[in-house]
Design an enzyme around this catalytic site. Structure first.
Site, PDB file in Angstrom:
ATOM      1  N   GLU A 406      -2.567   5.048  -0.201  1.00 41.76           N
ATOM      2  CA  GLU A 406      -1.079   4.225  -0.860  1.00 41.76           C
ATOM      3  C   GLU A 406       0.291   4.864  -0.559  1.00 41.76           C
ATOM      4  OE1 GLU A 406      -1.993   1.268  -2.438  1.00 41.76           O
ATOM      5  OE2 GLU A 406      -3.578   1.316  -2.851  1.00 41.76           O
TER       6      GLU A 406
HETATM    7  C1  LIG Z   1     -11.079   7.378   1.236  1.00 40.08           C
HETATM    8  C2  LIG Z   1     -10.137   6.716   1.448  1.00 40.08           C
HETATM    9  C3  LIG Z   1      -9.460   5.191   1.512  1.00 40.08           C
HETATM   10  C4  LIG Z   1      -8.883   4.266   2.086  1.00 40.08           C
HETATM   11  N1  LIG Z   1      -8.258   2.773   1.848  1.00 40.08           N
HETATM   12  C5  LIG Z   1      -7.741   2.061   3.384  1.00 40.08           C
HETATM   13  C6  LIG Z   1      -7.726   1.086   3.074  1.00 40.08           C
HETATM   14  O1  LIG Z   1      -8.458   0.066   1.698  1.00 40.08           O
HETATM   15  N2  LIG Z   1      -7.241   0.080   3.978  1.00 40.08           N
HETATM   16  C7  LIG Z   1      -6.104   1.094   4.679  1.00 40.08           C
HETATM   17  O2  LIG Z   1      -5.293   0.044   5.707  1.00 40.08           O
HETATM   18  N3  LIG Z   1      -6.630   2.189   5.063  1.00 40.08           N
HETATM   19  C8  LIG Z   1      -7.295   2.844   3.877  1.00 40.08           C
HETATM   20  N4  LIG Z   1      -6.939   4.134   4.073  1.00 40.08           N
HETATM   21  C9  LIG Z   1      -6.393   5.167   4.930  1.00 40.08           C
HETATM   22  C10 LIG Z   1      -5.292   6.444   3.843  1.00 40.08           C
HETATM   23  O3  LIG Z   1      -4.288   5.173   3.299  1.00 40.08           O
HETATM   24  C11 LIG Z   1      -4.333   6.911   5.112  1.00 40.08           C
HETATM   25  O4  LIG Z   1      -5.971   7.976   5.237  1.00 40.08           O
HETATM   26  C12 LIG Z   1      -3.090   7.456   4.879  1.00 40.08           C
HETATM   27  O5  LIG Z   1      -2.111   6.667   4.844  1.00 40.08           O
HETATM   28  C13 LIG Z   1      -2.811   8.061   5.587  1.00 40.08           C
HETATM   29  O6  LIG Z   1      -2.917   8.039   6.600  1.00 40.08           O
HETATM   30  P1  LIG Z   1      -3.246   9.376   8.333  1.00 40.08           P
HETATM   31  O7  LIG Z   1      -5.476   9.345   7.166  1.00 40.08           O
HETATM   32  O8  LIG Z   1      -3.888   8.367   8.861  1.00 40.08           O
HETATM   33  O9  LIG Z   1      -2.504  10.432   7.656  1.00 40.08           O
HETATM   34  P2  LIG Z   1      -1.974  10.815   8.616  1.00 40.08           P
HETATM   35  O10 LIG Z   1      -0.904   9.775   8.794  1.00 40.08           O
HETATM   36  O11 LIG Z   1      -2.407  11.453  10.189  1.00 40.08           O
HETATM   37  O12 LIG Z   1      -0.638  12.773   7.778  1.00 40.08           O
HETATM   38  C14 LIG Z   1      -1.938  13.551   8.400  1.00 40.08           C
HETATM   39  C15 LIG Z   1      -1.039  14.433   7.186  1.00 40.08           C
HETATM   40  O13 LIG Z   1       0.415  14.729   8.011  1.00 40.08           O
HETATM   41  C16 LIG Z   1       1.370  14.079   6.935  1.00 40.08           C
HETATM   42  N5  LIG Z   1       2.616  12.830   8.033  1.00 40.08           N
HETATM   43  C17 LIG Z   1       2.762  12.056   8.740  1.00 40.08           C
HETATM   44  N6  LIG Z   1       3.330  11.744   8.982  1.00 40.08           N
HETATM   45  C18 LIG Z   1       4.700  12.067   8.104  1.00 40.08           C
HETATM   46  C19 LIG Z   1       5.580  12.018   8.266  1.00 40.08           C
HETATM   47  N7  LIG Z   1       6.681  11.257   9.006  1.00 40.08           N
HETATM   48  N8  LIG Z   1       6.624  13.220   7.486  1.00 40.08           N
HETATM   49  C20 LIG Z   1       5.742  13.982   6.866  1.00 40.08           C
HETATM   50  N9  LIG Z   1       5.077  14.237   6.225  1.00 40.08           N
HETATM   51  C21 LIG Z   1       4.048  13.248   7.890  1.00 40.08           C
HETATM   52  C22 LIG Z   1       1.051  12.882   5.756  1.00 40.08           C
HETATM   53  O14 LIG Z   1       1.788  13.450   4.566  1.00 40.08           O
HETATM   54  C23 LIG Z   1      -0.241  13.965   6.019  1.00 40.08           C
HETATM   55  O15 LIG Z   1       0.281  15.260   5.003  1.00 40.08           O
HETATM   56  C24 LIG Z   1      -7.924   4.692   3.012  1.00 40.08           C
HETATM   57  C25 LIG Z   1      -8.339   6.253   2.955  1.00 40.08           C
HETATM   58  C26 LIG Z   1      -9.383   7.120   3.005  1.00 40.08           C
HETATM   59  C27 LIG Z   1      -9.416   7.751   3.312  1.00 40.08           C
END
Ligand SMILES: Cc1cc2nc3c(=O)[nH]c(=O)nc-3n(C[C@H](O)[C@H](O)[C@H](O)COP(=O)(O)OP(=O)(O)OC[C@H]3O[C@@H](n4cnc5c(N)ncnc54)[C@H](O)[C@@H]3O)c2cc1C
Length: 598
Positions: A406
């Site tokens: 979220e």
């Molecule tokens: C168990 C699970 C269930 C999920 N369910 C769903 C689902 O049903 N549908 C769906 O669409 N997604 C889902 N997700 C995805 C989830 O919403 C994303 O994992 C999350 O939004 C973070 O994206 P990412 O994993 O690509 O991390 P990244 O975006 O790569 O982030 C990695 C780190 O960098 C930081 N970061 C990234 N951008 C910035 C910025 N601009 N400024 C500062 N810090 C930043 C983040 O805070 C984090 O600490 C799920 C994930 C998990 C693990």
């Protein structure tokens, strides 16, 4: 008509404790719903915890089916689409109490009723709602939400999934890869975000999924996860998946807006979903602490353990106070918009959007609160806490995800502040006048009168209003220094967001407790009063630390000295609370009742 508070306005306005909702206000219908859910969870979920930990994905589907039969999936769905048509507070209640025993159930439920169903309810055409919502509300179908991609996580609008219109203009072919999709393994409907041509923004589609006729959709293996082990999480691959044009949700290019607005609801519901897990974890912890004897003494009698129990309870109590306060504000806004003639759909959408700032703050605080509570729960259990045979280990693993999905907590912290500034720039909130007043007051001579603090919480309320001044002083200086470039100064923005979080939670906790005292007595609410005071004491400490960091990075010389003096003045008690004594009161109540009892 009384004008309701706007989203973000808590930073510049005072709220009357009688205008907030507290769980003691649940009406008869809501209390029956709460009991039915608690009974359902105690009967169907809690005794089978090991099945979730052993990745029994089928079992989650069964539980969700049963939840559908009980009507829990359609609580906030209007009656014309097969739901119960209960309001926003009731939807929060269900999310709260259904989520206490297993993060896997909580996630499946949250994804289905929130991001899996809400986008259609909020943006769907009448035909789309008639066709899909009754199935989703009854649990005949389950929903999933496909936004994230391997290269598009926090940067959700950068997805590469494509939607290409057919020559006859009748359908789109969707091709691309989504990952981390909750409920993917048993869903029949997906909200899929894809880009049409080179559009700036993505578009949302309603995509049906039938594994016997997959229409170009394949699922990856179940992800091997740290927690929420029975929640189905898979990659979803689309290869020329045909979607009729009438299954576009809202309009072309509106997908990013839909994604953001769906996340607003998702955030506050995730926050409320952390509460019952917290209450149960505290109850399990105190039961253990009362029984476990070391040095011929129940460990609950040790100050070190009392410290933990008191802090754990205070965080959950504070989060609960804030969640239901925001829920009522959202409900009020929805009612106000309905009275102005907006449809249920538009009113709900705009009502939640209005409080997007609070939703982001709540998500951060709630997810960090449950992480803290589960972690201290393990510590109270000692070695047994590390064992799979006690509920602490899975509670800790399940809690961890809440800080990531979220929108990560970093993104939510950054967003909360940037949304506030946007509102101020659009003229929705007047931050400028109070910020200038604070600036001027810094040059003035402080009053040395000793106010009368004999009325309950009068000093605490004054401290809250001073914390708001500290926030305005820092935010004002940050805007003045960096202007449009402020968003790039993330460490600074995160500090400012921290103050926003602490102010909202501390104020909500005081207001809830004041409301509670008004309907009983100070003596009966001794522990709640102690929690409100302890929470504020902690909020002041955090604001001091974060405020100082911001000030010394933003200013120098005389100006810095003046701002640091201001911060000192804004975080100064006349009568310092005694946190150790407060914790003793809180812990003793929990120890005596052998449960989280608030
Ligand atoms: C168990 C699970 C269930 C999920 N369910 C769903 C689902 O049903 N549908 C769906 O669409 N997604 C889902 N997700 C995805 C989830 O919403 C994303 O994992 C999350 O939004 C973070 O994206 P990412 O994993 O690509 O991390 P990244 O975006 O790569 O982030 C990695 C780190 O960098 C930081 N970061 C990234 N951008 C910035 C910025 N601009 N400024 C500062 N810090 C930043 C983040 O805070 C984090 O600490 C799920 C994930 C998990 C693990």
């Amino acid at each position: 008509m009384k004008s309701n508070i706007k989203g973000g306005e808590f930073l510049i306005k005072e709220t009357d404790c009688n205008n907030i909702f507290i769980i003691e206000d649940f009406n008869e219908e809501q209390l029956m719903m709460k009991e039915a859910i608690q009974d359902f969870i105690d009967r169907e979920v809690w005794p089978y915890k090991n099945r979730f930990e052993n990745k029994d994905y089928k079992f989650i589907e069964e539980i969700m089916k049963k939840a559908g039969e009980m009507g829990f999936l359609g609580v906030s769905v209007p009656e014309e689409y097969g739901g119960m048509g209960m309001g926003f507070i009731s939807a929060m209640l269900v999310c709260d109490y259904i989520s206490g025993a297993s993060g896997s159930v909580s996630t499946a439920y949250g994804a289905h009723t929130g991001i899996g169903t809400m986008p259609i309810l909020m943006y769907g055409t009448e035909d789309q709602k008639q066709k899909y919502i009754p199935k989703l509300a009854s649990g005949e179908w389950f929903g999933a939400y496909c936004l994230t991609e391997p290269d598009a996580g926090s940067d959700a609008n950068s997805g590469k999934t494509k939607a290409v219109l057919s020559e006859d203009g009748k359908y789109y072919s969707i091709t691309g890869q989504k990952m981390w999709i909750t409920n993917a393994g048993f869903c029949s409907l997906m909200i899929v975000f894809a880009r049409i041509e080179d559009d700036k923004n993505i578009t949302a589609f309603i995509v049906e999924y039938d594994s016997s006729n997959p229409n170009g959709i394949t699922l990856g293996e179940e992800e091997k996860k740290l927690g929420i082990r029975a929640s189905s999480t898979r990659q979803v691959f689309f290869s020329e998946t045909k979607v009729p044009v009438e299954n576009i949700l809202s309009k072309r290019g509106e997908g990013f807006k839909i994604a953001l607005n769906s996340l607003n609801v998702g955030r506050i519901k995730l926050s409320v979903a952390c509460l019952e897990a917290g209450r149960r974890t505290i109850t399990e912890s105190v039961k253990y602490a009362n029984e476990r004897i070391q040095f011929k003494t129940p460990i609950s009698q040790f100050g070190a353990i009392k410290y933990k129990l008191a802090e754990m309870a205070t965080k959950i109590y504070s989060s609960e106070s804030s969640n239901y306060r925001a829920a009522k504000d959202i409900q009020n806004k929805i009612d106000e918009l309905r009275a102005k003639g907006l449809s249920h759909q538009e009113a709900e959408l705009k009502g939640i959007e209005e409080f997007a700032i609070e939703c982001a703050l709540l998500k951060v605080f709630g997810s960090e609160a449950i992480q803290f509570v589960a972690d201290e729960g393990i510590q109270i259990f000692g070695g047994m806490g590390f064992s799979e045979d006690t509920p602490m280990e899975s509670a800790w693993r399940d809690a961890r995800i809440a800080r990531i999905y979220e929108g990560t907590n970093e993104i939510n912290r950054l967003l909360s502040f940037s949304m506030l500034l946007k509102k101020a720039m659009k003229g929705d909130i007047d931050l400028m006048t109070p910020a200038m007043e604070v600036g001027n007051s810094l040059m003035g001579i402080p009053s040395f009168d000793t106010p009368d603090y004999s009325v309950l919480f009068s000093e605490e309320k004054e401290i809250i209003s001073k914390l708001k001044k500290a926030f305005l002083m820092i935010a004002g200086k940050a805007v003045q220094t960096y202007g449009m470039e402020l968003a790039k100064e993330q460490q600074l923005v995160m500090s400012a967001a921290e103050l926003m979080i602490e102010i909202y939670m501390a104020e909500s906790t005081i207001l809830k407790t004041e409301n509670l005292v008004n309907r009983s007595t100070i003596a009966e609410c001794e522990a709640q009063i102690a929690m409100a005071k302890l929470n504020l004491f902690n909020a002041v400490e955090i604001s001091n630390k974060k405020g100082k960091e911001a000030i010394v990075s933003l200013s120098e010389g005389d100006e810095q000295r003046m701002m640091l003096m201001g911060l000192k003045r804004f975080t100064k008690y006349t009568n310092n609370p005694n946190p150790i004594a407060l914790r003793k009161v809180i812990a003793q109540k929990i120890i005596d009742e052998n449960s989280y009892c608030f």
